[in-house]
Design an enzyme around this catalytic site. Sequence first.
Site, mmCIF file in Angstrom:
data_model
loop_
_atom_site.group_PDB
_atom_site.id
_atom_site.type_symbol
_atom_site.label_atom_id
_atom_site.label_comp_id
_atom_site.label_asym_id
_atom_site.label_seq_id
_atom_site.Cartn_x
_atom_site.Cartn_y
_atom_site.Cartn_z
ATOM 1 C CG ASN A 74 -0.296 -0.047 2.530
ATOM 2 O OD1 ASN A 74 0.722 0.615 2.732
ATOM 3 N ND2 ASN A 74 -0.834 -0.827 3.463
ATOM 4 C CD GLU A 150 4.779 -9.051 9.891
ATOM 5 O OE1 GLU A 150 4.061 -8.037 10.069
ATOM 6 O OE2 GLU A 150 5.981 -9.081 10.189
ATOM 7 C CD GLU A 155 11.931 -8.723 11.951
ATOM 8 O OE1 GLU A 155 11.399 -7.629 11.680
ATOM 9 O OE2 GLU A 155 11.501 -9.485 12.836
ATOM 10 N NE ARG A 184 -3.317 -2.423 10.563
ATOM 11 C CZ ARG A 184 -1.992 -2.520 10.521
ATOM 12 N NH1 ARG A 184 -1.390 -3.681 10.703
ATOM 13 N NH2 ARG A 184 -1.262 -1.455 10.310
ATOM 14 C CG ASP A 189 2.404 -6.066 16.508
ATOM 15 O OD1 ASP A 189 2.232 -7.275 16.256
ATOM 16 O OD2 ASP A 189 3.498 -5.483 16.358
#
Length: 397
Positions: A74, A150, A155, A184, A189
């Site tokens: 996005n 996710e 990472e 959201r 999170d």
Amino acid sequence: MTLNLMKNNITTLSFLLMCALVSGQDWNGIPIPTNPPIDMEWELQASSDDFNYTSSASPKSSEFLEKWDDYYHNAWSGPGLTIWSRTKSLVENSTLQIPATRLNAANISTGCITSRETIIYPAYVEVYAKVMNSTLASDVWLLSPDDTQEIDILEAYGDVNPTRDPINVWFGERIHLSHHVFIRQPFADWQPTTPDTWYYDGTIWKDGYHRFGVYWRDPLHLEYYIDGVLAKTTSGMEQIDPLHHTNTVNPGDTSNDTRTGLNKAMDIIINVEDQTWRSNQGLTPTNTELANTDDHTFKVDWIRVYKAVDPLSVEDENAKSIRMFPNPVLNSLQIESNSRLKSVSIYNLNGVLIKIERLTETINTIDLSELANGLYILKFQKDDSISFYKKIIKEAN
Ligand code: CA
């Protein structure tokens, strides 16, 4: 050399070149480190890329644009001090390269690319990549288009410079094996924080290429593979979503459990970023460090994406649209479909109807605890004229 001989040699040369082009997928001969679910087969997906072509940073080549958009999924420009740019990704030396440079006194300019196609479980995604010698994050991850689920494949923060805070070396020697579930509005999170999410085996990751893969078996089961070896398993609702973030009815409501786990199709994202929690600790590159472009270029030699498919139902789009897990099943079976179904009938291998269940939602849970162990055929009724079949293994309690 006669003309004919020369022609022959040129023909042979063209033939060899063609072979090199069509058969040269970098991962050929490297086994997939895990088997697909029972009775299924791995099918290589079009989003796989060996990056054995070239693409300038701008404009991108058609080969690149077939598989990737050269931005995030996005309009977000990245976390913390990061500012993503479409011109900070290119394909060179048969490798995807994402450089990071100084943009201004505060910000870092770097790149992010997103797959054109989404992937959904059961799937295996693996990259062969070199973690940067940098405090910045080298990232390969899966993210649902609505930013609520996710899975992190790679990472890592490869800098092990000991003249920084000692914590820098600690992170530099580790690979973060994690996933997130988000709400959201209002933003929340959750990710696991157990010690095994920071994988360590003594490897200095910045020193070479390694394979990083995730087997997303079903919404409640992830396996992380590094160089083909199982590094971590995350399994069960309490490890995937203890705070009910994936509740379908009222996310975060722990009194009303409608959790789905990681059940959404996801984009594949490859990027570099400066994460706020690290720059807040002073773990952000200096101008001198950033001037070393080799240290500050994330390199990905290839990415391969496999989806597990049922070889018996490859022609049946209806059967393909159904996902069932776990398989083998112990007690309750979750059935997810892209469209509403009427019922599922369960038959044993002698064709005897054992049970019939009405299906009312696109996500249904049915209780199979009373079934004897063995193989069963599930007949799904979509409407009066359309039905299709799938198989399930029942395990003993
Ligand atoms: Ca390559």
